[in-house]
Design a protein around this motif. Structure first.
Motif, mmCIF file in Angstrom:
data_model
loop_
_atom_site.group_PDB
_atom_site.id
_atom_site.type_symbol
_atom_site.label_atom_id
_atom_site.label_comp_id
_atom_site.label_asym_id
_atom_site.label_seq_id
_atom_site.Cartn_x
_atom_site.Cartn_y
_atom_site.Cartn_z
ATOM 1 N N ALA A 46 0.821 -1.214 0.000
ATOM 2 C CA ALA A 46 0.000 0.000 0.000
ATOM 3 C C ALA A 46 0.855 1.265 0.000
ATOM 4 N N SER A 47 1.943 1.265 0.738
ATOM 5 C CA SER A 47 2.800 2.450 0.818
ATOM 6 C C SER A 47 3.978 2.392 -0.139
ATOM 7 N N GLY A 48 4.240 1.204 -0.699
ATOM 8 C CA GLY A 48 5.398 1.036 -1.555
ATOM 9 C C GLY A 48 6.685 0.753 -0.803
ATOM 10 N N ARG A 49 6.601 0.498 0.512
ATOM 11 C CA ARG A 49 7.813 0.216 1.288
ATOM 12 C C ARG A 49 8.456 -1.083 0.814
ATOM 13 N N GLN A 50 9.719 -0.975 0.442
ATOM 14 C CA GLN A 50 10.447 -2.134 -0.047
ATOM 15 C C GLN A 50 10.883 -3.041 1.107
ATOM 16 N N ALA A 51 10.945 -4.325 0.820
ATOM 17 C CA ALA A 51 11.570 -5.232 1.772
ATOM 18 C C ALA A 51 13.037 -4.865 1.912
ATOM 19 N N ALA A 52 13.577 -5.079 3.101
ATOM 20 C CA ALA A 52 14.969 -4.738 3.384
ATOM 21 C C ALA A 52 15.618 -5.880 4.155
ATOM 22 N N ALA A 53 16.912 -5.776 4.355
ATOM 23 C CA ALA A 53 17.646 -6.820 5.065
ATOM 24 C C ALA A 53 17.113 -7.029 6.479
ATOM 25 N N ASP A 54 16.589 -5.956 7.083
ATOM 26 C CA ASP A 54 16.143 -6.057 8.477
ATOM 27 C C ASP A 54 14.628 -6.134 8.617
ATOM 28 N N THR A 55 13.909 -6.401 7.532
ATOM 29 C CA THR A 55 12.455 -6.536 7.622
ATOM 30 C C THR A 55 12.089 -7.719 8.507
ATOM 31 N N LEU A 56 11.048 -7.537 9.291
ATOM 32 C CA LEU A 56 10.533 -8.582 10.182
ATOM 33 C C LEU A 56 9.258 -9.172 9.593
ATOM 34 N N TYR A 57 9.023 -10.448 9.875
ATOM 35 C CA TYR A 57 7.870 -11.153 9.318
ATOM 36 C C TYR A 57 7.182 -11.992 10.386
ATOM 37 N N ASN A 58 5.865 -12.059 10.328
ATOM 38 C CA ASN A 58 5.131 -13.025 11.149
ATOM 39 C C ASN A 58 5.442 -14.426 10.627
ATOM 40 N N VAL A 59 5.830 -15.323 11.532
ATOM 41 C CA VAL A 59 6.191 -16.685 11.113
ATOM 42 C C VAL A 59 5.259 -17.746 11.690
ATOM 43 N N TYR A 60 4.306 -17.324 12.510
ATOM 44 C CA TYR A 60 3.305 -18.235 13.079
ATOM 45 C C TYR A 60 3.961 -19.473 13.702
ATOM 46 N N SER A 61 3.611 -20.679 13.267
ATOM 47 C CA SER A 61 4.027 -21.873 14.018
ATOM 48 C C SER A 61 5.507 -22.201 13.908
ATOM 49 N N VAL A 62 6.261 -21.509 13.080
ATOM 50 C CA VAL A 62 7.715 -21.667 13.148
ATOM 51 C C VAL A 62 8.186 -21.351 14.573
ATOM 52 N N THR A 63 7.411 -20.520 15.266
ATOM 53 C CA THR A 63 7.708 -20.176 16.655
ATOM 54 C C THR A 63 7.775 -21.423 17.537
ATOM 55 N N LYS A 64 7.013 -22.447 17.210
ATOM 56 C CA LYS A 64 7.008 -23.667 18.025
ATOM 57 C C LYS A 64 8.392 -24.305 18.109
ATOM 58 N N ALA A 65 9.188 -24.171 17.041
ATOM 59 C CA ALA A 65 10.537 -24.737 17.065
ATOM 60 C C ALA A 65 11.405 -24.038 18.107
ATOM 61 N N VAL A 66 11.222 -22.736 18.264
ATOM 62 C CA VAL A 66 11.971 -21.997 19.283
ATOM 63 C C VAL A 66 11.499 -22.409 20.674
ATOM 64 N N ALA A 67 10.179 -22.570 20.841
ATOM 65 C CA ALA A 67 9.652 -23.001 22.140
ATOM 66 C C ALA A 67 10.167 -24.376 22.508
ATOM 67 N N ALA A 68 10.164 -25.311 21.551
ATOM 68 C CA ALA A 68 10.673 -26.654 21.820
ATOM 69 C C ALA A 68 12.149 -26.600 22.203
ATOM 70 N N THR A 69 12.919 -25.764 21.515
ATOM 71 C CA THR A 69 14.349 -25.655 21.808
ATOM 72 C C THR A 69 14.582 -25.103 23.207
ATOM 73 N N ALA A 70 13.764 -24.145 23.630
ATOM 74 C CA ALA A 70 13.885 -23.636 24.998
ATOM 75 C C ALA A 70 13.679 -24.749 26.014
ATOM 76 N N LEU A 71 12.712 -25.615 25.761
ATOM 77 C CA LEU A 71 12.478 -26.727 26.678
ATOM 78 C C LEU A 71 13.653 -27.696 26.665
ATOM 79 N N HIS A 72 14.248 -27.923 25.489
ATOM 80 C CA HIS A 72 15.416 -28.806 25.431
ATOM 81 C C HIS A 72 16.602 -28.221 26.201
ATOM 82 N N ILE A 73 16.745 -26.911 26.184
ATOM 83 C CA ILE A 73 17.813 -26.284 26.971
ATOM 84 C C ILE A 73 17.590 -26.548 28.456
ATOM 85 N N GLN A 74 16.340 -26.455 28.900
ATOM 86 C CA GLN A 74 16.050 -26.772 30.301
ATOM 87 C C GLN A 74 16.378 -28.226 30.620
ATOM 88 N N ALA A 75 16.074 -29.130 29.695
ATOM 89 C CA ALA A 75 16.417 -30.538 29.907
ATOM 90 C C ALA A 75 17.932 -30.723 29.923
#
Length: 379
Positions: A46-75
């Motif tokens: 809508a604004s014409g903003r270009q993607a950049a090296a530091d653009t952030l994105y919603n990744v939804y369930s990819v987040t689960k991999a980070v959560a699982a890894t946090a639990l493995h660190i606790q183990a």
């Protein structure tokens, strides 16, 4: 040696030109070294903003991999036993005959609690104490361990609360990830709850499937992701949702940092001299859990190939049957191929649900990455 990424750039641009994507950022690590870093398109059409090296994105369930890894660190640190009841760390979870649910059950979607609390709203979803209390009080759909019931959204609160309760210093889950995963690996933009300062770098989402008929409200699938909190832009672009710690589906990542996270796993738990997990523990993640081919009632009877570590395992979207990975709603994904020491993250902002591999605009991009590196697509 420099990698020729021309074919990757061509694949990304082809997906954008076809209207299948708006902005895409793909990053790959091979043998612990960043070798592909390609982005293109519009972060905000809508604004014409270009993607950049530091653009952030919603990744939804990819987040689960980070959560699982946090639990493995606790183990790894001896704070959690995979075979112990969840209630050993979180006594309230034993309510309504869930006392036999183990940590491993939570990781592998067999705890029996896949549904969101009745009447959940975006506001209550943003309240960690409310959500964990409501989930702890629920009755299981099946006795823990009896069958696979994909924890579409509840995974993050269950796993995250085990981490929080077992943490000797009692940090909230967002802070735990920042301290124990992001900081050691030098990840500046791996957010599960953003700070205000990064909001203007988030890509605006669109949903190619927004006019599809919704699943019937009575299905387990719909009850695991109720319409009020569905994984769609009108909910997950809300300022309060962006800032909340929603540990199963709320990640907002930069592709470079997500790829470094997967590179740590592809490297057997270590990257650039920083070790988060023992190599033998990470190697075990490429084993399928028991009942790995069991139909999942939440996912309309489709088997979900979950590894013993809680990641997805193999399949046509990743480079090897032994690759651990996680997809996100709308097509995002990241993976670690332990045999080829390959890690890939693909972030984008035009969501889709591909019903056939030939309709998946990210698959040609992923295959172009593997080919550019002279590696083998084994799936």
């Amino acid at each position: 040696m420099a990698v020729d990424d021309k074919a990757v750039r061509t694949a990304v641009r082809a997906a954008i030109d076809a209207g299948d994507e708006e902005a895409v950022h793909v990053v790959a690590y091979h043998d612990g070294r960043k070798v592909i870093d390609v982005w293109d398109g519009l972060a905000d059409p809508a604004s014409g903003r270009q993607a950049a090296a530091d653009t952030l994105y919603n990744v939804y369930s990819v987040t689960k991999a980070v959560a699982a890894t946090a639990l493995h660190i606790q183990a790894e640190r001896g704070h959690v036993d995979y075979d112990a009841p969840i209630a050993d760390y979180w006594p309230e979870f034993a309510a309504n005959d869930k006392g036999k649910a183990t940590v491993r059950h939570a990781l592998t979607h067999r705890a029996g609690v896949p549904l969101m609390p009745e009447g959940v709203t975006p506001e209550t979803m943003c309240d960690w104490a409310y959500m964990t209390g409501a989930i702890a009080a629920m009755e299981p759909l099946a006795p823990p361990g009896e069958k696979t019931l994909y924890q579409s959204m509840t995974f993050g609160w269950i796993v995250g609360e085990i981490v929080r309760r077992s943490d000797p210093v009692g940090r909230d889950f967002r802070q735990y990830v920042l301290d124990e995963i992001a900081a050691p690996l030098g990840l500046a933009d791996l957010w599960i709850g953003i700070p205000d300062a990064v909001e203007d770098r988030i890509a605006v989402m669109s949903n190619r499937n927004e006019n599809d008929p919704p699943p019937p409200a009575a299905t387990l699938y719909a009850r695991s992701m109720p319409a009020a909190v569905d994984l769609v832009p009108p909910v997950f672009e809300r300022p309060d949702v962006r800032r909340a710690c929603i540990a199963g589906v709320g990640g907002i990542f930069n592709a470079r940092d997500e790829a470094r996270f997967w590179a740590m796993l592809a490297g057997g738990g270590a990257l650039d001299g920083v070790r988060l997990l023992a190599a033998d523990r990470v190697a075990s993640f490429s084993n399928i859990r028991d009942n790995g081919d069991e139909p999942d009632p939440v996912m309309f009877g489709i088997p979900i190939p979950i590894s013993v570590g809680g990641y997805w395992l193999g399949g046509h979207r990743v480079s090897s049957p032994r690759a651990i990975w996680h997809p996100g709603a709308g097509g995002s994904l990241g993976w670690a191929d332990p045999d080829q020491k390959l890690a890939v993250a693909v972030c984008h902002n035009r969501m889709f649900n591909a019903r056939d591999p030939k309709d998946d605009p990210i698959l040609p991009i992923s295959k172009a990455v593997v080919a550019a590196l002279g590696l083998e697509w084994k799936s």
